[in-house]
Design an enzyme around this catalytic site. Sequence first.
Site, PDB file in Angstrom:
ATOM      1  N   LYS A 179     -30.900   6.631 -14.081  1.00  0.00           N
ATOM      2  CA  LYS A 179     -31.849   6.552 -13.131  1.00  0.00           C
ATOM      3  C   LYS A 179     -33.469   6.535 -13.381  1.00  0.00           C
ATOM      4  O   LYS A 179     -34.004   7.568 -14.298  1.00  0.00           O
ATOM      5  CB  LYS A 179     -31.572   8.481 -12.084  1.00  0.00           C
ATOM      6  CG  LYS A 179     -32.404   8.317 -10.932  1.00  0.00           C
ATOM      7  CD  LYS A 179     -33.015   9.567 -10.373  1.00  0.00           C
ATOM      8  CE  LYS A 179     -34.228   9.865 -10.801  1.00  0.00           C
ATOM      9  NZ  LYS A 179     -35.199   8.897 -10.580  1.00  0.00           N
ATOM     10  N   GLY A 231     -38.781  14.540 -19.358  1.00  0.00           N
ATOM     11  CA  GLY A 231     -39.144  14.373 -18.234  1.00  0.00           C
ATOM     12  C   GLY A 231     -40.144  15.564 -18.294  1.00  0.00           C
ATOM     13  O   GLY A 231     -39.882  16.465 -19.009  1.00  0.00           O
ATOM     14  N   THR A 235     -37.993  20.109 -14.332  1.00  0.00           N
ATOM     15  CA  THR A 235     -37.131  19.180 -14.549  1.00  0.00           C
ATOM     16  C   THR A 235     -35.954  19.759 -15.372  1.00  0.00           C
ATOM     17  O   THR A 235     -34.821  19.617 -14.995  1.00  0.00           O
ATOM     18  CB  THR A 235     -36.993  18.157 -14.361  1.00  0.00           C
ATOM     19  OG1 THR A 235     -38.967  18.177 -13.503  1.00  0.00           O
ATOM     20  CG2 THR A 235     -36.260  17.558 -13.946  1.00  0.00           C
ATOM     21  N   GLY A 236     -36.330  20.197 -16.782  1.00  0.00           N
ATOM     22  CA  GLY A 236     -35.887  20.256 -17.777  1.00  0.00           C
ATOM     23  C   GLY A 236     -35.036  21.289 -17.196  1.00  0.00           C
ATOM     24  O   GLY A 236     -33.563  21.657 -17.584  1.00  0.00           O
ATOM     25  N   GLU A 253     -36.080  15.884 -23.469  1.00  0.00           N
ATOM     26  CA  GLU A 253     -37.116  15.769 -24.116  1.00  0.00           C
ATOM     27  C   GLU A 253     -38.775  15.813 -22.910  1.00  0.00           C
ATOM     28  O   GLU A 253     -38.583  14.983 -21.896  1.00  0.00           O
ATOM     29  CB  GLU A 253     -37.399  14.197 -24.939  1.00  0.00           C
ATOM     30  CG  GLU A 253     -36.500  13.452 -25.608  1.00  0.00           C
ATOM     31  CD  GLU A 253     -37.096  14.304 -26.939  1.00  0.00           C
ATOM     32  OE1 GLU A 253     -37.869  15.024 -27.180  1.00  0.00           O
ATOM     33  OE2 GLU A 253     -35.818  13.996 -27.591  1.00  0.00           O
ATOM     34  N   CYS A 287     -46.897  11.971 -24.043  1.00  0.00           N
ATOM     35  CA  CYS A 287     -46.220  13.410 -23.925  1.00  0.00           C
ATOM     36  C   CYS A 287     -47.139  13.673 -25.519  1.00  0.00           C
ATOM     37  O   CYS A 287     -47.278  15.069 -25.726  1.00  0.00           O
ATOM     38  CB  CYS A 287     -44.921  13.407 -24.059  1.00  0.00           C
ATOM     39  SG  CYS A 287     -44.148  12.441 -24.474  1.00  0.00           S
ATOM     40  N   GLU A 386     -50.307  20.715 -18.938  1.00  0.00           N
ATOM     41  CA  GLU A 386     -50.054  19.244 -19.579  1.00  0.00           C
ATOM     42  C   GLU A 386     -50.735  18.747 -18.206  1.00  0.00           C
ATOM     43  O   GLU A 386     -50.487  18.654 -17.321  1.00  0.00           O
ATOM     44  CB  GLU A 386     -48.718  19.492 -19.315  1.00  0.00           C
ATOM     45  CG  GLU A 386     -48.724  17.212 -19.721  1.00  0.00           C
ATOM     46  CD  GLU A 386     -47.220  17.258 -19.732  1.00  0.00           C
ATOM     47  OE1 GLU A 386     -46.312  17.384 -19.552  1.00  0.00           O
ATOM     48  OE2 GLU A 386     -46.448  16.663 -21.360  1.00  0.00           O
TER      49      GLU A 386
HETATM   50  P1  NAD Z   1     -40.499  14.243 -14.299  1.00  0.00           P
HETATM   51  O1  NAD Z   1     -39.729  15.825 -14.621  1.00  0.00           O
HETATM   52  O2  NAD Z   1     -41.151  14.641 -12.673  1.00  0.00           O
HETATM   53  O3  NAD Z   1     -39.579  13.258 -13.514  1.00  0.00           O
HETATM   54  C1  NAD Z   1     -38.950  12.844 -14.655  1.00  0.00           C
HETATM   55  C2  NAD Z   1     -37.426  11.948 -13.919  1.00  0.00           C
HETATM   56  O4  NAD Z   1     -36.704  13.554 -13.402  1.00  0.00           O
HETATM   57  C3  NAD Z   1     -37.405  11.000 -13.042  1.00  0.00           C
HETATM   58  O5  NAD Z   1     -36.595  10.258 -12.882  1.00  0.00           O
HETATM   59  C4  NAD Z   1     -37.254  11.991 -11.630  1.00  0.00           C
HETATM   60  O6  NAD Z   1     -37.022  11.158 -10.426  1.00  0.00           O
HETATM   61  C5  NAD Z   1     -36.415  13.749 -12.662  1.00  0.00           C
HETATM   62  N1  NAD Z   1     -36.301  14.153 -11.193  1.00  0.00           N
HETATM   63  C6  NAD Z   1     -36.493  14.898 -10.571  1.00  0.00           C
HETATM   64  N2  NAD Z   1     -36.216  15.991 -10.465  1.00  0.00           N
HETATM   65  C7  NAD Z   1     -35.610  16.101 -10.629  1.00  0.00           C
HETATM   66  C8  NAD Z   1     -34.114  16.657 -10.329  1.00  0.00           C
HETATM   67  N3  NAD Z   1     -34.168  18.367  -9.690  1.00  0.00           N
HETATM   68  N4  NAD Z   1     -32.937  16.900 -11.057  1.00  0.00           N
HETATM   69  C9  NAD Z   1     -32.656  15.300 -11.640  1.00  0.00           C
HETATM   70  N5  NAD Z   1     -33.500  14.619 -12.347  1.00  0.00           N
HETATM   71  C10 NAD Z   1     -34.878  15.076 -11.168  1.00  0.00           C
HETATM   72  O7  NAD Z   1     -41.178  14.397 -14.884  1.00  0.00           O
HETATM   73  P2  NAD Z   1     -42.061  12.797 -14.787  1.00  0.00           P
HETATM   74  O8  NAD Z   1     -43.588  13.253 -14.099  1.00  0.00           O
HETATM   75  O9  NAD Z   1     -41.620  11.665 -14.461  1.00  0.00           O
HETATM   76  O10 NAD Z   1     -42.941  12.402 -16.156  1.00  0.00           O
HETATM   77  C11 NAD Z   1     -43.729  13.103 -17.032  1.00  0.00           C
HETATM   78  C12 NAD Z   1     -43.668  13.925 -17.710  1.00  0.00           C
HETATM   79  O11 NAD Z   1     -42.876  14.068 -18.128  1.00  0.00           O
HETATM   80  C13 NAD Z   1     -44.533  15.012 -18.064  1.00  0.00           C
HETATM   81  O12 NAD Z   1     -44.091  16.803 -18.873  1.00  0.00           O
HETATM   82  C14 NAD Z   1     -44.181  14.536 -19.807  1.00  0.00           C
HETATM   83  O13 NAD Z   1     -44.575  15.191 -20.818  1.00  0.00           O
HETATM   84  C15 NAD Z   1     -42.357  13.945 -19.955  1.00  0.00           C
HETATM   85  N6  NAD Z   1     -42.284  13.211 -20.868  1.00  0.00           N
HETATM   86  C16 NAD Z   1     -41.850  13.903 -22.298  1.00  0.00           C
HETATM   87  C17 NAD Z   1     -41.900  12.814 -23.079  1.00  0.00           C
HETATM   88  C18 NAD Z   1     -40.747  13.220 -24.332  1.00  0.00           C
HETATM   89  O14 NAD Z   1     -40.555  12.209 -25.174  1.00  0.00           O
HETATM   90  N7  NAD Z   1     -40.765  13.990 -24.776  1.00  0.00           N
HETATM   91  C19 NAD Z   1     -41.881  11.117 -22.776  1.00  0.00           C
HETATM   92  C20 NAD Z   1     -42.210  10.869 -21.797  1.00  0.00           C
HETATM   93  C21 NAD Z   1     -42.672  11.790 -20.458  1.00  0.00           C
END
Ligand code: NAD
Length: 499
Positions: A179, A231, A235-236, A253, A287, A386
């Site tokens: 997704k 993410g 969300t995690g 991650e 990130c 963040e």
């Molecule tokens: P996000 O958590 O909002 O979204 C990430 C993904 O999760 C998207 O596809 C989103 O649609 C999905 N999602 C959101 N809510 C969900 C739910 N309730 N159930 C299942 N899926 C859901 O994050 P973002 O805004 O897209 O990305 C930014 C975040 O990602 C930042 O916190 C960043 O630090 C992190 N990030 C981490 C790494 C790493 O390697 N550690 C790399 C890149 C980004």
Amino acid sequence: MKMPEDYHMFIGGKWASSSSRETFNVINPATEQTIARVPMGTREDVRSAIDSARDSFDKGEWANKTPAERSAALWKMAEIVENNSLMLAQLESKNVGKTIKYSRDSDMPFIIDNLRFFAGAIRNMEGKAAMNYSGMGISIIKREPIGVVGAIVPWNYPLYIAIWKIAPALAAGNSIVLKPASYTPLTLLEFAKLTEKVLPKGVLNVVTGPGDTVGAELASSSKVDMIALTGDVSTGKKIMQLASNNIKKVHLELGGKAPFVVLPDASIDAATEGAIVSAFWNTAQDCTAATRIYVHEGMHDKFVKMLVSKASKIRIGDPMKESTDMGPLVSEKQRQRTEDYVKSGISEGAKLVHGGKRPKQMKKGFYYEPTIFTGVEQKMKICQQEIFGPVLSVMKYRTVDEVVDKANDTIYGLAASVWGSDITKAMNVAGRLKFGEVWINEHGILVSEMPHGGYKQSGFGKDLSMYSLEEYSQAKHIYIDQTGLARKPWYYVVYGDKK
Ligand code: NAD
């Protein structure tokens, strides 16, 4: 004006609209124009993709291929990306707003390298050597695929992070349902289109749509064996709860708030250069972005002066132009979030020394100036949370113990860096930092051979490297008896001859 392109989802080897027939618009953040319409996938669509993945996995159409055959398929994918890399880079820049320099010269080469790394890695994967531990038989460790993997990816590196999941998951023999983030689904859908003939039907599926339905269904389905998310921390946490439904394996991650520790013997020129690149690369939507710069008090003022001078040379503009160093943020929401943090920094008493506003020359697009604060205190929101926008905080310290404590004072633990010319001192500090990745005299370099992943609330589970291949497979112990007919039943061995 060019009409937005219509995209479809890739389910069971076929191109599909949403079962609801609904679509959502995808925007170019530099022009604010709609560039594509993408299906608003439903839970029903996810279930159909999971069934296809399940079916392909259970039939062993991919999992039973030899490592050499899987390797050849990944190698083919790398070749296809290489042959189409300019088109994919341009689409990524248009969709994310990242500069063409980064998409073309950093994202695409790393994607290709990653596919090739896992193509090689799977041919080198082995269980532990056989050993006779019981005195009566041989134990073997066999690594097997996990089954159906769900993967949820963010918008900052859309294809790049999707490949971090696809390559090891496929190499290990799993089937996968992905997704993408709703802001940026285009390059993953193009990748699926370009490579659709490489894999058996149902092995790779892409479902587009909202996180709280499409993502949540993927995370909670009892037909999915592993869920991988890159993410936000929040969300995690939701994914962990949803995954508990069938105790599926979770690979997270999450976010970061990387410290950048400048020791008194660091080269100010090299450290300021490193800080500028690692703080504002990808418009700071990274990130691992350096967000907290800790500078020894003896060099603080000189450091800040040089930092501001370098920041003022960053060229903001159209991401498609070669001369542009920084494009827009991905969305108006992300720019608003950045602005809110800047307001909070000012209201909490930090000193704004550079940027802090929308660039006047950009009439359209979600642009924001590279912004630098000094006098930031550890408890301030801009130091603890963040931002994922171009805001850098600079702080003074006196002693090494103090800077180590401050650098570690965060819920995050993804990445950090230490700058200094005495390598023993720098190594000592690196060893005391509670982060999954620490660079010395560098910040942000990733390679396919080395693991990338966090400590603390930045998650667990490693991307990249052989460690990632291990995450996408599971260890099985097989025991082969060697005593044959002459053997005693195991209870004689344990309890003695009591009969
Ligand atoms: P996000 O958590 O909002 O979204 C990430 C993904 O999760 C998207 O596809 C989103 O649609 C999905 N999602 C959101 N809510 C969900 C739910 N309730 N159930 C299942 N899926 C859901 O994050 P973002 O805004 O897209 O990305 C930014 C975040 O990602 C930042 O916190 C960043 O630090 C992190 N990030 C981490 C790494 C790493 O390697 N550690 C790399 C890149 C980004």
